[in-house]
Design an enzyme around this catalytic site. Structure first.
Site, mmCIF file in Angstrom:
data_model
loop_
_atom_site.group_PDB
_atom_site.id
_atom_site.type_symbol
_atom_site.label_atom_id
_atom_site.label_comp_id
_atom_site.label_asym_id
_atom_site.label_seq_id
_atom_site.Cartn_x
_atom_site.Cartn_y
_atom_site.Cartn_z
ATOM 1 C CB CYS A 40 -0.901 -0.007 1.233
ATOM 2 S SG CYS A 40 -2.028 1.391 1.352
ATOM 3 C CB SER A 42 -0.346 3.883 4.053
ATOM 4 O OG SER A 42 -1.593 4.419 3.684
ATOM 5 C CG HIS A 45 2.231 8.299 2.417
ATOM 6 N ND1 HIS A 45 2.472 9.329 1.542
ATOM 7 C CD2 HIS A 45 1.041 7.771 2.053
ATOM 8 C CE1 HIS A 45 1.461 9.417 0.680
ATOM 9 N NE2 HIS A 45 0.587 8.486 0.974
ATOM 10 C CG HIS A 73 -1.229 -0.528 6.533
ATOM 11 N ND1 HIS A 73 -0.208 -0.189 5.681
ATOM 12 C CD2 HIS A 73 -2.363 -0.071 5.973
ATOM 13 C CE1 HIS A 73 -0.695 0.472 4.649
ATOM 14 N NE2 HIS A 73 -2.017 0.547 4.792
ATOM 15 C CB CYS A 180 -5.651 -1.333 3.681
ATOM 16 S SG CYS A 180 -5.140 0.398 3.504
#
Length: 382
Positions: A40, A42, A45, A73, A180
């Site tokens: 993902c 994220s 990031h 995650h 997610c």
């Protein structure tokens, strides 16, 4: 127990595969053997620093430092061991990660807003949600888990509030995706934007989240779903998932959306670019028609405090801007619901996976994401 994990040691660094030690689960915790982990944005990031708390925030959280941290995650796995006081999970259960833990007891969980559970306050800090002490170590030193999940490790110890039991017949790749990206995108359209039959919907950014906002909007009955992305591959994939029109930029889309809607513009605009910068809000607001809704789904840098919003237009055209976390869905209710839609052919999941990687290839997977050649890459463990 020993495990191999992808650990990030600092900003702008590649993921490094380390051997870690995982302590047994304590009260309210389970040990999960992850089988699939989604790559993902994220986690990216963290690499770029967009989602790394600044020093003053870390101090307020009582944390001396942020790195090192085990990523991951979005994931699906199998329960390998359970600690004391775990009553709803057993060894062998198949589970989805819940990057926002859902305690089931706070005011948000009790009012159907599990995505805002108070337990989520500590997901970027160290230690376990349960008691604040560590279970994961590199060379004897504690290492944190992203979102208290750490699906970039073969094994991780997590709170029972951070996983959701799913049916064993479901493919674990599908389970991982719903944990997610799929839920966040789908919910952004169907729940937070509240897309209704006949709406005109614009989705800005059609990666792993935006592509699911596209199929969510289509399923909700939108008459036009307009996908915007600079990458041709993603625009082509968006059409497979329900987009009726595609454009390379908001600027090029503006006159065409005006023409398609006889000047009324979009009823709903969903912002899901790789990074939401403040200057992107002005064209997004222009795409949003009178009485329309602009949903900001993508992650902005933590330090981003300026946004190009015309406040006169916001008020006088009766527009609204909404943020969303996990698509404003309720993890414990909506993850199983979405998997049931997949089972019945309503929700596309298998088609989302562009390529599968081993844990050792994780940096290749993230480079493919940066290059725009993946909708969703996944790590598949042996």
């Amino acid at each position: 127990m020993k495990s191999r994990a992808a650990v990030l040691w600092g900003l702008k660094e590649p993921w490094k595969i380390n051997e870690i030690q995982v302590d047994p689960p304590k009260s309210g915790e389970v040990l999960v053997r992850w089988k699939v982990a989604g790559l993902c944005h994220s986690d990216e990031h963290l690499v770029t620093g967009d989602m790394v708390p600044p020093a003053e925030m870390l101090e307020a959280m009582g944390e001396a430092k942020f790195f090192p941290i085990i990523g991951g995650h979005e994931g699906a796995g199998i329960v390998e061991a359970v600690g004391p006081d775990v009553t709803d999970l057993a060894v062998g259960d198949h589970v989805a990660a819940s990057f926002i833990p859902a305690c089931g007891k706070c005011r948000y969980c009790l009012t159907g807003r599990g995505n805002l559970c108070n337990s989520g306050a500590g997901t970027l800090g160290g230690g376990m949600i349960t008691d604040g002490t560590p279970r994961h170590f590199v060379d004897g030193a504690p290492v944190a888990l992203l979102a208290k999940v750490g699906s970039f490790s073969e094994l991780s110890c997590v709170s029972q509030t951070s996983i959701i039991k799913v049916d064993k017949d479901l493919p674990l790749e599908a389970v991982a995706l719903v944990s997610c990206g799929v839920s966040t995108g789908w919910g952004s359209a169907t729940e937070r934007a509240n897309v209704r039959p006949g709406d005109v919907v614009v989705v800005v950014g059609v990666g792993g989240i935006g592509i699911n906002a596209v199929q969510g909007a289509r399923a909700a009955g939108a008459k036009m779903v307009i996908a915007i992305d600079p990458v041709e591959f993603k625009r082509d994939k968006a059409r497979e998932f329900g987009a009726t029109h595609t454009f390379a930029s908001m600027e090029s889309a503006l006159p065409e959306v005006a023409s398609l809607t006889y000047g009324e513009m979009a009823d709903k605009v969903i912002m899901a670019p790789g990074v939401v910068y403040g200057e992107l809000m002005a064209p997004a607001m222009t795409l949003t028609g009178k009485g329309g809704t602009l949903v900001v789904t993508g992650v902005a840098p933590m330090t981003q405090t300026q946004s190009s919003i015309n406040l006169f237009e916001l008020a006088m055209w009766n527009k609204e801007i909404k943020g969303t976390l996990f698509g404003s869905l309720n993890p414990r209710v909506d993850v199983p619901r979405l998997l049931d839609l997949y089972r019945h052919g309503v929700l596309k999941l298998d088609e989302l996976v562009t390529r599968r990687y081993s844990l050792d290839e994780i940096n290749d997977g993230y480079q493919a994401m940066r290059d725009g050649t993946n909708i969703r890459g996944v790590v598949v463990y042996d």
